[in-house]
Design a protein around this motif. Structure first.
Motif, short mmCIF file in Angstrom:
data_model
loop_
_atom_site.label_atom_id
_atom_site.label_comp_id
_atom_site.label_asym_id
_atom_site.label_seq_id
_atom_site.Cartn_x
_atom_site.Cartn_y
_atom_site.Cartn_z
N ARG A 247 0.82 -1.21 0.00
CA ARG A 247 0.00 0.00 0.00
C ARG A 247 0.86 1.27 0.00
NH1 ARG A 247 -4.95 0.00 0.09
NH2 ARG A 247 -5.24 1.84 1.37
N VAL A 248 1.86 1.25 -0.89
CA VAL A 248 2.73 2.41 -1.07
C VAL A 248 2.94 2.67 -2.57
CG1 VAL A 248 3.96 2.10 1.12
CG2 VAL A 248 4.89 1.09 -0.98
N MET A 249 3.27 3.91 -2.87
CA MET A 249 3.61 4.30 -4.24
C MET A 249 5.10 4.63 -4.27
SD MET A 249 2.27 4.79 -7.28
CE MET A 249 0.55 5.29 -7.16
N HIS A 250 5.83 3.97 -5.16
CA HIS A 250 7.23 4.33 -5.42
C HIS A 250 7.19 5.44 -6.46
CE1 HIS A 250 9.08 0.84 -3.37
NE2 HIS A 250 7.93 0.28 -3.66
N VAL A 251 7.72 6.58 -6.11
CA VAL A 251 7.69 7.75 -6.99
C VAL A 251 9.12 8.04 -7.41
CG1 VAL A 251 7.11 10.20 -7.17
CG2 VAL A 251 5.66 8.66 -5.80
N MET A 252 9.36 7.94 -8.72
CA MET A 252 10.71 8.16 -9.25
C MET A 252 10.67 9.33 -10.24
SD MET A 252 11.48 4.13 -9.53
CE MET A 252 9.74 3.74 -9.42
N ARG A 253 11.63 10.22 -10.06
CA ARG A 253 11.72 11.42 -10.90
C ARG A 253 13.18 11.69 -11.26
NH1 ARG A 253 7.25 14.00 -7.26
NH2 ARG A 253 5.49 13.62 -8.64
N SER A 254 13.36 12.50 -12.28
CA SER A 254 14.69 12.94 -12.72
C SER A 254 15.56 11.78 -13.18
CB SER A 254 15.40 13.73 -11.60
OG SER A 254 14.60 14.80 -11.16
N PRO A 255 15.27 11.25 -14.38
CA PRO A 255 16.07 10.13 -14.89
C PRO A 255 17.52 10.52 -15.13
CG PRO A 255 14.61 10.98 -16.60
CD PRO A 255 14.27 11.71 -15.34
N GLU A 256 18.42 9.61 -14.74
CA GLU A 256 19.86 9.76 -14.97
C GLU A 256 20.41 8.41 -15.36
OE1 GLU A 256 21.72 11.23 -11.41
OE2 GLU A 256 20.97 13.26 -11.73
N GLY A 257 20.71 8.23 -16.63
CA GLY A 257 21.19 6.93 -17.09
C GLY A 257 20.13 5.87 -16.90
N GLU A 258 20.47 4.78 -16.21
CA GLU A 258 19.53 3.68 -16.00
C GLU A 258 18.79 3.77 -14.66
OE1 GLU A 258 21.45 -0.09 -16.44
OE2 GLU A 258 21.70 0.16 -18.61
N ARG A 259 18.80 4.92 -14.04
CA ARG A 259 18.10 5.06 -12.75
C ARG A 259 17.48 6.45 -12.65
NH1 ARG A 259 20.20 7.80 -8.76
NH2 ARG A 259 22.16 8.85 -9.05
N GLU B 41 -1.76 20.04 -8.64
CA GLU B 41 -2.66 19.10 -7.99
C GLU B 41 -1.91 18.01 -7.23
OE1 GLU B 41 -6.01 19.55 -8.24
OE2 GLU B 41 -5.54 21.33 -9.44
N THR B 42 -2.60 17.46 -6.24
CA THR B 42 -2.14 16.26 -5.54
C THR B 42 -3.28 15.25 -5.57
OG1 THR B 42 -2.91 17.02 -3.37
CG2 THR B 42 -0.62 17.54 -3.97
N ILE B 43 -2.91 13.98 -5.42
CA ILE B 43 -3.91 12.92 -5.29
C ILE B 43 -3.56 12.08 -4.08
CG2 ILE B 43 -4.42 12.83 -7.77
CD1 ILE B 43 -2.83 10.12 -7.82
N VAL B 44 -4.56 11.43 -3.52
CA VAL B 44 -4.37 10.45 -2.47
C VAL B 44 -4.88 9.14 -3.04
CG1 VAL B 44 -5.01 9.74 -0.13
CG2 VAL B 44 -4.59 12.16 -0.62
N VAL B 45 -4.05 8.12 -3.03
CA VAL B 45 -4.39 6.85 -3.67
C VAL B 45 -5.49 6.11 -2.93
CG1 VAL B 45 -3.50 4.60 -4.41
CG2 VAL B 45 -2.10 6.65 -4.67
N ALA B 46 -5.42 6.07 -1.58
CA ALA B 46 -6.35 5.28 -0.76
C ALA B 46 -7.81 5.52 -1.06
CB ALA B 46 -6.08 5.49 0.70
#
Length: 186
Positions: free
Chosen positions: A149-161, A181-186
């Protein structure tokens, strides 16, 4: 005198499909009634998700449609993303620029955000898919871990990560990229 003889085994050359061949097969109906990705030249059948996957996918798309409603961004589910000459991935949810092609895979430079809903595919979503999306410059990549029940949030790509990676519980607000805007997943 008999001597043991070792027979040379012919090696079979590896046969990989190209994105062009995959698209021809797709357009000809070869994948009717199945979801198939092309990953480094190999066809990978993807299983349809169960209820928890589908329900979360529906909630997320509804929330993201609302969040992006004041922008020119377009949203789609089960969208083909062109990664390279041997890879075409299927994204659960994709937010794209308005000028994407109406058929075929979306070029990665037209993708604003990808969201994957993960019930059984967390390793792939946080592993090879994350590396591929970062490599082609997808700015924002979210992976919803249904069990945790979590969201992995990834931003700012650099190479393969991705340079930024945070883990946000479903009951906490998430900033929607390119909006106020913001959202709440639950």
């Amino acid at each position: 005198m008999n001597k043991p003889v070792r027979l040379a085994v012919e090696s079979v050359p590896e046969t990989l499909f190209t994105a062009r061949e995959y698209l021809r097969m797709h357009d000809a109906g070869a994948f009717t009634d199945m979801n198939v990705e092309l990953v480094r030249g190999e066809l990978r059948k993807m299983m349809s998700g169960g209820f928890s996957h589908g329900a979360l996918n529906a909630r997320l798309i509804a929330k993201l449609i609302t969040a992006y409603s004041a922008t020119d961004r377009c949203l789609a589910v089960d969208l083909m993303i062109g990664i390279g000459p041997l890879t075409i991935r299927g994204a659960d949810i994709a937010v794209v620029m308005p000028d994407v092609p109406s058929s075929g895979p979306v070029p990665p430079d037209r993708v604003v955000q990808i969201v994957e809903v993960s019930v059984t595919t967390l390793g792939t979503d946080l592993g090879e898919k994350q590396a591929e999306y970062a490599t082609v410059g997808v700015p924002d990549y979210w992976v919803a871990d249904v069990d945790a029940r979590v969201m992995h949030v990834m931003r700012s790509p650099e190479g393969e990560r991705y340079a930024e990676h945070s883990v946000v519980p479903f009951d906490q607000p998430l900033a929607v990229p390119g909006t106020a805007e913001t959202i709440v997943v639950a």
